[in-house]
Design a protein around this motif. Structure first.
Motif, PDB file in Angstrom:
ATOM      1  N   TYR A 132       0.828  -1.203   0.000  1.00 13.20           N
ATOM      2  CA  TYR A 132       0.000   0.000   0.000  1.00 13.20           C
ATOM      3  C   TYR A 132       0.865   1.257   0.000  1.00 13.20           C
ATOM      4  CZ  TYR A 132      -3.525  -3.299   1.773  1.00 13.20           C
ATOM      5  OH  TYR A 132      -4.368  -4.370   1.947  1.00 13.20           O
ATOM      6  N   LYS A 133       0.332   2.309  -0.614  1.00 16.63           N
ATOM      7  CA  LYS A 133       0.863   3.661  -0.465  1.00 16.63           C
ATOM      8  C   LYS A 133      -0.115   4.413   0.426  1.00 16.63           C
ATOM      9  CE  LYS A 133       2.165   5.783  -4.203  1.00 16.63           C
ATOM     10  NZ  LYS A 133       2.134   6.292  -5.602  1.00 16.63           N
ATOM     11  N   VAL A 134       0.403   4.966   1.513  1.00 17.51           N
ATOM     12  CA  VAL A 134      -0.456   5.617   2.501  1.00 17.51           C
ATOM     13  C   VAL A 134      -0.013   7.058   2.698  1.00 17.51           C
ATOM     14  CG1 VAL A 134      -1.321   5.550   4.870  1.00 17.51           C
ATOM     15  CG2 VAL A 134      -0.816   3.405   3.664  1.00 17.51           C
ATOM     16  N   ARG A 135      -0.950   7.987   2.527  1.00 19.85           N
ATOM     17  CA  ARG A 135      -0.660   9.403   2.753  1.00 19.85           C
ATOM     18  C   ARG A 135      -1.291   9.848   4.066  1.00 19.85           C
ATOM     19  NH1 ARG A 135      -3.206  13.465  -1.432  1.00 19.85           N
ATOM     20  NH2 ARG A 135      -5.002  13.155  -0.048  1.00 19.85           N
ATOM     21  N   THR A 136      -0.536  10.610   4.836  1.00 17.07           N
ATOM     22  CA  THR A 136      -1.050  11.144   6.095  1.00 17.07           C
ATOM     23  C   THR A 136      -0.972  12.665   6.075  1.00 17.07           C
ATOM     24  OG1 THR A 136       1.122  11.057   7.180  1.00 17.07           O
ATOM     25  CG2 THR A 136      -0.293   9.107   7.376  1.00 17.07           C
ATOM     26  N   PHE A 137      -1.829  13.293   6.879  1.00 22.88           N
ATOM     27  CA  PHE A 137      -1.796  14.748   7.002  1.00 22.88           C
ATOM     28  C   PHE A 137      -0.565  15.181   7.796  1.00 22.88           C
ATOM     29  CE2 PHE A 137      -6.517  14.299   6.516  1.00 22.88           C
ATOM     30  CZ  PHE A 137      -6.634  15.068   5.367  1.00 22.88           C
ATOM     31  N   GLY A 194      -0.503   7.942  15.967  1.00 20.35           N
ATOM     32  CA  GLY A 194      -0.830   9.362  16.015  1.00 20.35           C
ATOM     33  C   GLY A 194      -0.959  10.039  14.669  1.00 20.35           C
ATOM     34  N   PHE A 195      -1.161   9.256  13.591  1.00 20.01           N
ATOM     35  CA  PHE A 195      -1.309   9.812  12.254  1.00 20.01           C
ATOM     36  C   PHE A 195      -2.759   9.721  11.794  1.00 20.01           C
ATOM     37  CE2 PHE A 195       3.120   7.921  11.821  1.00 20.01           C
ATOM     38  CZ  PHE A 195       3.762   9.125  12.057  1.00 20.01           C
ATOM     39  N   GLU A 196      -3.153  10.655  10.928  1.00 16.96           N
ATOM     40  CA  GLU A 196      -4.467  10.596  10.290  1.00 16.96           C
ATOM     41  C   GLU A 196      -4.277  10.302   8.809  1.00 16.96           C
ATOM     42  OE1 GLU A 196      -8.491  13.280   9.501  1.00 16.96           O
ATOM     43  OE2 GLU A 196      -6.830  14.103  10.688  1.00 16.96           O
ATOM     44  N   VAL A 197      -4.822   9.183   8.355  1.00 20.74           N
ATOM     45  CA  VAL A 197      -4.679   8.773   6.957  1.00 20.74           C
ATOM     46  C   VAL A 197      -5.594   9.620   6.081  1.00 20.74           C
ATOM     47  CG1 VAL A 197      -5.040   6.892   5.309  1.00 20.74           C
ATOM     48  CG2 VAL A 197      -4.007   6.418   7.546  1.00 20.74           C
ATOM     49  N   SER A 198      -5.020  10.212   5.032  1.00 21.61           N
ATOM     50  CA  SER A 198      -5.814  11.017   4.104  1.00 21.61           C
ATOM     51  C   SER A 198      -5.995  10.335   2.746  1.00 21.61           C
ATOM     52  CB  SER A 198      -5.166  12.388   3.897  1.00 21.61           C
ATOM     53  OG  SER A 198      -3.853  12.264   3.375  1.00 21.61           O
ATOM     54  N   ARG A 199      -5.173   9.323   2.466  1.00 20.22           N
ATOM     55  CA  ARG A 199      -5.334   8.562   1.228  1.00 20.22           C
ATOM     56  C   ARG A 199      -4.692   7.195   1.405  1.00 20.22           C
ATOM     57  NH1 ARG A 199      -3.632  10.347  -4.999  1.00 20.22           N
ATOM     58  NH2 ARG A 199      -4.962   8.806  -6.054  1.00 20.22           N
ATOM     59  N   LEU A 200      -5.353   6.165   0.870  1.00 23.01           N
ATOM     60  CA  LEU A 200      -4.843   4.801   1.005  1.00 23.01           C
ATOM     61  C   LEU A 200      -5.038   4.085  -0.329  1.00 23.01           C
ATOM     62  CD1 LEU A 200      -5.553   2.472   4.059  1.00 23.01           C
ATOM     63  CD2 LEU A 200      -5.205   1.601   1.758  1.00 23.01           C
ATOM     64  N   ILE A 201      -3.928   3.657  -0.927  1.00 20.97           N
ATOM     65  CA  ILE A 201      -3.962   3.010  -2.241  1.00 20.97           C
ATOM     66  C   ILE A 201      -3.266   1.653  -2.153  1.00 20.97           C
ATOM     67  CG2 ILE A 201      -3.408   3.224  -4.693  1.00 20.97           C
ATOM     68  CD1 ILE A 201      -2.830   6.231  -4.106  1.00 20.97           C
ATOM     69  N   ARG A 202      -3.971   0.590  -2.500  1.00 20.44           N
ATOM     70  CA  ARG A 202      -3.293  -0.710  -2.602  1.00 20.44           C
ATOM     71  C   ARG A 202      -2.731  -0.841  -4.014  1.00 20.44           C
ATOM     72  NH1 ARG A 202      -6.194  -5.696  -0.160  1.00 20.44           N
ATOM     73  NH2 ARG A 202      -7.582  -5.637  -1.966  1.00 20.44           N
ATOM     74  N   THR A 203      -1.427  -1.061  -4.106  1.00 21.45           N
ATOM     75  CA  THR A 203      -0.761  -1.117  -5.404  1.00 21.45           C
ATOM     76  C   THR A 203      -0.438  -2.533  -5.859  1.00 21.45           C
ATOM     77  OG1 THR A 203       1.428  -0.875  -4.383  1.00 21.45           O
ATOM     78  CG2 THR A 203       0.271   1.149  -5.038  1.00 21.45           C
ATOM     79  N   ASP A 204      -0.295  -3.459  -4.897  1.00 20.42           N
ATOM     80  CA  ASP A 204       0.099  -4.828  -5.232  1.00 20.42           C
ATOM     81  C   ASP A 204      -0.628  -5.826  -4.339  1.00 20.42           C
ATOM     82  OD1 ASP A 204       2.967  -4.653  -6.935  1.00 20.42           O
ATOM     83  OD2 ASP A 204       2.585  -2.947  -5.616  1.00 20.42           O
ATOM     84  N   PHE A 205      -0.864  -7.002  -4.901  1.00 14.27           N
ATOM     85  CA  PHE A 205      -1.412  -8.121  -4.133  1.00 14.27           C
ATOM     86  C   PHE A 205      -0.761  -9.379  -4.692  1.00 14.27           C
ATOM     87  CE2 PHE A 205      -3.893 -11.323  -2.338  1.00 14.27           C
ATOM     88  CZ  PHE A 205      -4.869 -10.836  -1.483  1.00 14.27           C
TER      89      PHE A 205
END
Length: 231
Positions: A132-137, A194-205
């Motif tokens: 996953y690629k995970v973006r946090t604020f 202590g992070f807030e996720v703003s975007r979550l993308i699964r790129t591989d399985f």
């Protein structure tokens, strides 16, 4: 073959869902409603689910779908929110998803017409990596986790990797690797730190990757011959 397994392999639903259909009296064999998911059947039996004839088990197939934001990974939703199966109507035979992505997550979702293959790919014992690629604020901090057990509210999580890959003044990106798919696992882990996720993308399985796919794209792929999923 047991009836619940037959229904799952025919692409009607998962084996567990097939067992519930049997309990609800929705399955008949040769005109008789059955109540046991362990009933053995043969090619000569006539199977119906919800009054509809179930044909022979088709050849197993697998698709990679770039699930867009805003879709539910389910056949129906009590809140009447749009589902992936509504978005894909007319584009596929009857399929089931390999695990789920929640409404606020996007990216790679595997779809198959075979229940055994779905169960195999979902099982933590197969060690299929989900990346996953995970973006946090906000400006993030380094988090370097490898194969660590983390307990949150009594639930054990075992992320294989969480690593900071990019940060700016406004947000940060992390790479996350899992080998299981517990409900809201990534969001719970990041909240724990202590992070807030703003975007979550699964790129591989497992062996499969989004590559250059865009939201809504669908691609049939070859089933990896190294997968020992047939039972």
């Amino acid at each position: 073959m047991r009836i619940a397994k037959f229904i799952a392999n025919a692409g009607i639903c998962s084996r567990r869902a097939a067992e519930r259909l049997i309990e609800d009296g929705e399955v008949s064999v040769d005109g008789e409603v059955i109540d046991s998911p362990a009933l053995n059947i043969s090619d000569e039996n006539i199977i119906k689910v919800g009054g509809k004839l179930v044909g022979a088990i088709p050849k197993a197939r697998l698709w990679v779908y770039y699930k867009p934001l805003g879709l539910i990974t389910t056949n129906s939703d009590p809140q009447d929110r749009p589902t992936i199966f509504q978005a894909l109507e007319g584009k596929l035979p009857r399929v089931i998803s390999v695990g789920r992505l929640d409404i606020n997550s996007e990216g790679l979702l595997l779809l198959t017409n075979n229940g055994d293959l779905s169960r195999y790919l979902e099982s933590p014992s197969t060690n299929c990596e989900r990346i996953y690629k995970v973006r946090t604020f906000g400006k993030g901090r380094e988090v370097a986790i490898r194969n660590k057990k983390i307990v949150i509210d009594g639930v054990n999580y075992h992320p294989k990797l969480i690593s900071l890959t990019k940060k700016t003044v406004s947000n940060s990106w992390y790479k996350v690797v899992l080998t299981e798919g517990k409900n809201r696992e990534i969001r719970r882990l990041f909240e724990h730190f202590g992070f807030e996720v703003s975007r979550l993308i699964r790129t591989d399985f497992g062996k499969y990757s989004l590559g250059n796919m865009k939201p809504g794209d669908l691609l049939e792929v070859t089933i990896d011959q190294n997968y020992s999923w047939k039972t």
